[in-house]
Write a protein that holds these residues in place. Sequence first.
Motif, PDB file in Angstrom:
ATOM      1  N   ILE A   5       0.829  -1.215   0.000  1.00 39.52           N
ATOM      2  CA  ILE A   5       0.000   0.000   0.000  1.00 39.52           C
ATOM      3  C   ILE A   5       0.860   1.261   0.000  1.00 39.52           C
ATOM      4  CG2 ILE A   5      -0.245   0.219   2.519  1.00 39.52           C
ATOM      5  CD1 ILE A   5      -3.233   0.916   1.925  1.00 39.52           C
ATOM      6  N   ALA A   6       2.089   1.155   0.472  1.00 37.85           N
ATOM      7  CA  ALA A   6       2.952   2.335   0.534  1.00 37.85           C
ATOM      8  C   ALA A   6       3.264   2.898  -0.855  1.00 37.85           C
ATOM      9  CB  ALA A   6       4.256   1.999   1.267  1.00 37.85           C
ATOM     10  N   ILE A   7       3.197   2.051  -1.873  1.00 36.99           N
ATOM     11  CA  ILE A   7       3.492   2.519  -3.238  1.00 36.99           C
ATOM     12  C   ILE A   7       2.278   2.359  -4.151  1.00 36.99           C
ATOM     13  CG2 ILE A   7       5.971   2.142  -3.076  1.00 36.99           C
ATOM     14  CD1 ILE A   7       5.574  -0.528  -4.521  1.00 36.99           C
ATOM     15  N   ALA A   8       1.100   2.174  -3.565  1.00 40.16           N
ATOM     16  CA  ALA A   8      -0.101   1.943  -4.364  1.00 40.16           C
ATOM     17  C   ALA A   8      -0.419   3.117  -5.277  1.00 40.16           C
ATOM     18  CB  ALA A   8      -1.291   1.661  -3.442  1.00 40.16           C
ATOM     19  N   ARG A   9      -0.089   4.332  -4.859  1.00 42.08           N
ATOM     20  CA  ARG A   9      -0.423   5.499  -5.682  1.00 42.08           C
ATOM     21  C   ARG A   9       0.252   5.429  -7.049  1.00 42.08           C
ATOM     22  NH1 ARG A   9      -0.626   9.904  -3.123  1.00 42.08           N
ATOM     23  NH2 ARG A   9      -0.187  11.375  -4.812  1.00 42.08           N
ATOM     24  N   TYR A  26      -5.496  14.680  -4.541  1.00 44.83           N
ATOM     25  CA  TYR A  26      -6.900  14.343  -4.743  1.00 44.83           C
ATOM     26  C   TYR A  26      -7.519  13.893  -3.424  1.00 44.83           C
ATOM     27  CZ  TYR A  26     -11.190  12.435  -6.650  1.00 44.83           C
ATOM     28  OH  TYR A  26     -12.511  12.188  -6.916  1.00 44.83           O
ATOM     29  N   LEU A  27      -8.441  14.708  -2.912  1.00 45.15           N
ATOM     30  CA  LEU A  27      -9.082  14.442  -1.627  1.00 45.15           C
ATOM     31  C   LEU A  27     -10.598  14.530  -1.745  1.00 45.15           C
ATOM     32  CD1 LEU A  27      -6.626  16.473   0.665  1.00 45.15           C
ATOM     33  CD2 LEU A  27      -6.678  13.988   0.297  1.00 45.15           C
ATOM     34  N   ASP A  28     -11.120  13.981  -2.833  1.00 38.22           N
ATOM     35  CA  ASP A  28     -12.573  13.933  -3.024  1.00 38.22           C
ATOM     36  C   ASP A  28     -13.023  12.495  -3.258  1.00 38.22           C
ATOM     37  OD1 ASP A  28     -15.137  14.922  -3.145  1.00 38.22           O
ATOM     38  OD2 ASP A  28     -15.013  15.471  -5.262  1.00 38.22           O
ATOM     39  N   ASN A  29     -12.441  11.571  -2.516  1.00 42.43           N
ATOM     40  CA  ASN A  29     -12.728  10.154  -2.704  1.00 42.43           C
ATOM     41  C   ASN A  29     -14.133   9.755  -2.282  1.00 42.43           C
ATOM     42  OD1 ASN A  29      -9.967   8.962  -3.535  1.00 42.43           O
ATOM     43  ND2 ASN A  29      -9.481  10.321  -1.829  1.00 42.43           N
ATOM     44  N   ALA A  30     -14.763  10.538  -1.412  1.00 43.42           N
ATOM     45  CA  ALA A  30     -16.136  10.225  -1.028  1.00 43.42           C
ATOM     46  C   ALA A  30     -17.098  10.464  -2.183  1.00 43.42           C
ATOM     47  CB  ALA A  30     -16.561  11.060   0.181  1.00 43.42           C
ATOM     48  N   ALA A  31     -16.703  11.325  -3.123  1.00 47.53           N
ATOM     49  CA  ALA A  31     -17.526  11.562  -4.309  1.00 47.53           C
ATOM     50  C   ALA A  31     -17.265  10.507  -5.367  1.00 47.53           C
ATOM     51  CB  ALA A  31     -17.271  12.960  -4.870  1.00 47.53           C
ATOM     52  N   THR A  32     -15.983  10.266  -5.653  1.00 50.35           N
ATOM     53  CA  THR A  32     -15.596   9.170  -6.539  1.00 50.35           C
ATOM     54  C   THR A  32     -14.107   8.924  -6.341  1.00 50.35           C
ATOM     55  OG1 THR A  32     -15.838   8.251  -8.773  1.00 50.35           O
ATOM     56  CG2 THR A  32     -14.948  10.472  -8.619  1.00 50.35           C
ATOM     57  N   THR A  33     -13.700   7.669  -6.475  1.00 52.45           N
ATOM     58  CA  THR A  33     -12.286   7.324  -6.357  1.00 52.45           C
ATOM     59  C   THR A  33     -11.641   7.294  -7.736  1.00 52.45           C
ATOM     60  OG1 THR A  33     -12.917   4.992  -6.433  1.00 52.45           O
ATOM     61  CG2 THR A  33     -12.551   5.961  -4.252  1.00 52.45           C
ATOM     62  N   GLN A  34     -10.331   7.440  -7.751  1.00 52.97           N
ATOM     63  CA  GLN A  34      -9.589   7.283  -8.993  1.00 52.97           C
ATOM     64  C   GLN A  34      -9.413   5.785  -9.304  1.00 52.97           C
ATOM     65  OE1 GLN A  34      -9.338   9.705 -10.877  1.00 52.97           O
ATOM     66  NE2 GLN A  34      -9.717  11.371  -9.427  1.00 52.97           N
ATOM     67  N   LYS A  35      -8.974   5.491 -10.514  1.00 48.10           N
ATOM     68  CA  LYS A  35      -8.954   4.098 -10.976  1.00 48.10           C
ATOM     69  C   LYS A  35      -7.517   3.612 -11.181  1.00 48.10           C
ATOM     70  CE  LYS A  35     -13.113   5.483 -11.201  1.00 48.10           C
ATOM     71  NZ  LYS A  35     -13.852   5.510  -9.929  1.00 48.10           N
ATOM     72  N   PRO A  36      -7.198   2.432 -10.649  1.00 43.09           N
ATOM     73  CA  PRO A  36      -5.861   1.885 -10.886  1.00 43.09           C
ATOM     74  C   PRO A  36      -5.718   1.399 -12.321  1.00 43.09           C
ATOM     75  CG  PRO A  36      -7.198   0.287  -9.719  1.00 43.09           C
ATOM     76  CD  PRO A  36      -8.018   1.552  -9.807  1.00 43.09           C
ATOM     77  N   GLN A  37      -4.491   1.246 -12.755  1.00 44.71           N
ATOM     78  CA  GLN A  37      -4.226   0.801 -14.121  1.00 44.71           C
ATOM     79  C   GLN A  37      -4.888  -0.541 -14.393  1.00 44.71           C
ATOM     80  OE1 GLN A  37      -2.379   2.775 -16.424  1.00 44.71           O
ATOM     81  NE2 GLN A  37      -3.434   1.344 -17.803  1.00 44.71           N
ATOM     82  N   ALA A  38      -4.977  -1.388 -13.372  1.00 40.79           N
ATOM     83  CA  ALA A  38      -5.586  -2.713 -13.557  1.00 40.79           C
ATOM     84  C   ALA A  38      -7.041  -2.601 -13.999  1.00 40.79           C
ATOM     85  CB  ALA A  38      -5.492  -3.516 -12.264  1.00 40.79           C
ATOM     86  N   VAL A  39      -7.766  -1.620 -13.478  1.00 38.50           N
ATOM     87  CA  VAL A  39      -9.162  -1.418 -13.873  1.00 38.50           C
ATOM     88  C   VAL A  39      -9.225  -0.853 -15.290  1.00 38.50           C
ATOM     89  CG1 VAL A  39     -11.243  -0.056 -13.401  1.00 38.50           C
ATOM     90  CG2 VAL A  39     -10.007  -1.169 -11.515  1.00 38.50           C
ATOM     91  N   ILE A  40      -8.384   0.113 -15.593  1.00 35.63           N
ATOM     92  CA  ILE A  40      -8.337   0.686 -16.938  1.00 35.63           C
ATOM     93  C   ILE A  40      -8.004  -0.393 -17.964  1.00 35.63           C
ATOM     94  CG2 ILE A  40      -7.145   2.373 -18.404  1.00 35.63           C
ATOM     95  CD1 ILE A  40      -6.647   4.002 -15.789  1.00 35.63           C
ATOM     96  N   ASP A  41      -7.060  -1.256 -17.623  1.00 36.74           N
ATOM     97  CA  ASP A  41      -6.673  -2.342 -18.527  1.00 36.74           C
ATOM     98  C   ASP A  41      -7.814  -3.340 -18.723  1.00 36.74           C
ATOM     99  OD1 ASP A  41      -4.179  -1.215 -18.784  1.00 36.74           O
ATOM    100  OD2 ASP A  41      -3.193  -2.610 -17.404  1.00 36.74           O
ATOM    101  N   ALA A  42      -8.556  -3.623 -17.656  1.00 36.23           N
ATOM    102  CA  ALA A  42      -9.664  -4.567 -17.759  1.00 36.23           C
ATOM    103  C   ALA A  42     -10.746  -4.040 -18.698  1.00 36.23           C
ATOM    104  CB  ALA A  42     -10.249  -4.851 -16.374  1.00 36.23           C
ATOM    105  N   LEU A  43     -11.045  -2.746 -18.609  1.00 36.54           N
ATOM    106  CA  LEU A  43     -12.029  -2.143 -19.504  1.00 36.54           C
ATOM    107  C   LEU A  43     -11.546  -2.191 -20.949  1.00 36.54           C
ATOM    108  CD1 LEU A  43     -12.976   0.986 -17.360  1.00 36.54           C
ATOM    109  CD2 LEU A  43     -14.481  -0.926 -17.892  1.00 36.54           C
ATOM    110  N   THR A  44     -10.290  -1.833 -21.154  1.00 37.13           N
ATOM    111  CA  THR A  44      -9.729  -1.839 -22.503  1.00 37.13           C
ATOM    112  C   THR A  44      -9.734  -3.249 -23.093  1.00 37.13           C
ATOM    113  OG1 THR A  44      -8.309   0.046 -21.974  1.00 37.13           O
ATOM    114  CG2 THR A  44      -7.693  -1.280 -23.883  1.00 37.13           C
ATOM    115  N   HIS A  45      -9.334  -4.221 -22.303  1.00 33.98           N
ATOM    116  CA  HIS A  45      -9.284  -5.603 -22.778  1.00 33.98           C
ATOM    117  C   HIS A  45     -10.669  -6.092 -23.166  1.00 33.98           C
ATOM    118  CE1 HIS A  45      -9.173 -10.015 -22.587  1.00 33.98           C
ATOM    119  NE2 HIS A  45      -7.918  -9.896 -22.945  1.00 33.98           N
TER     120      HIS A  45
END
Length: 408
Positions: A5-9, A26-45
């Motif tokens: 988790i220390a390098i998750a960003r 970015y401190l608006d995570n209660a509104a929406t969170t940002q997406k990791p590359q793994a999620v972006i890759d899953a959508l693209t795939h």
Amino acid sequence: MVKNIAIARNDFPILNEKINGEPLTYLDNAATTQKPQAVIDALTHYYEHDNANIHRGVYTLAERATEGYEGVRQHVAKFIHAATDEVIFTRGTTTSLNWVALGFASQVLQAGDEIIITVMEHHSNLVPWQQAAQRAGVKLRYVEINEQGELDLAQYADLLSAKTKIVAFTHVSNVLGTINPVKQMTKMAHDVGAYVVVDGAQAVGHFKVDMQDLDCDFYAFSGHKVYGPTGIGVLYGKRELLTLMNPVEFGGEMINLVQRQITDFKPAPEKFEAGTMPIAQAIGLGAALAYIEAIGWPAIEAHEQELVNAAYAQLAAIEGLTIYGPPAGPTRSALITFNLNGVHPHDVATVLDTQGVAVRAGHHCAQPLMQALGVSATTRASFGLYNNQADVDRLCAALVETKEFFQV
């Protein structure tokens, strides 16, 4: 694969953005969170290799899309400790709660009944119950908060009665950060024969939730608040109650047989998923849950608790700043809402943005709670697993500069 988790960003491309020449905080995570590359890759795939409509086709792409979609349903069920046929995909928490208020409440409410909600509800778990109460001609009652921003459980106990048919409340307040005692409140409601609906939008991305342990009757959350895509949500419902609940949207896929005058619906979950569902978004949600699991709840919870404790202490030290909600500790989740005396929250957020700090300002879709707090709006900083101490320091430094700018 276990992640640190220390390098998750580093897994979140957008966090490399510069805003007004400053690093994005970015401190608006209660509104929406940002997406990791793994999620972006899953959508693209999915779009590059598997894009097809689900269930209907017998060709290879359709079968792969269906397998992926239904595989995520199984993943969600395991993630929240539920049965697969108790997991319904929706567009998000708002849709999920509306479906319960429309399709379930109409089946159980009768004249003389009462619905209990709380003053800290997001409008998505307030307005649907206002409407349900008006349609059924029943009374809507509110649980108030105490001085620490926690629910008044003594008052809640007094409100509960044989008249109570439905109790709906948030797991975590999107304004106060208060973590409500869902298990205790659910048992109290069940003891008088009431059904329990929980808004889990602010909970699921921050700590483990277990439907068997909580024992609530319905539970809703959104994919985009757990590092997944927008447009996908989950409604959990106990199997016997989903059998009783009526669908509120109608079309293809949800039926066994349609005749000229009558229709026979499939059992849950299919009877609620009319038309073409958000297939790619579901695939992305599955990738997000896998990402969370790779880090693990112990690491996420410890990291966010440490972060919010530090932020609370540093913000409390700023003269003229008022924090709302419980003190840092086990009853507060990873967000802090505050006001800077003499400066409107929108002005605070605007000045912070010039320094790359993204926070939320306004009534946060919780106007009755704002009224209870005696304010019209607040500023909110909310944290996610990729935030760090540097983000907290930038927030506090920017607030000090904001005070100097407005000379307050």
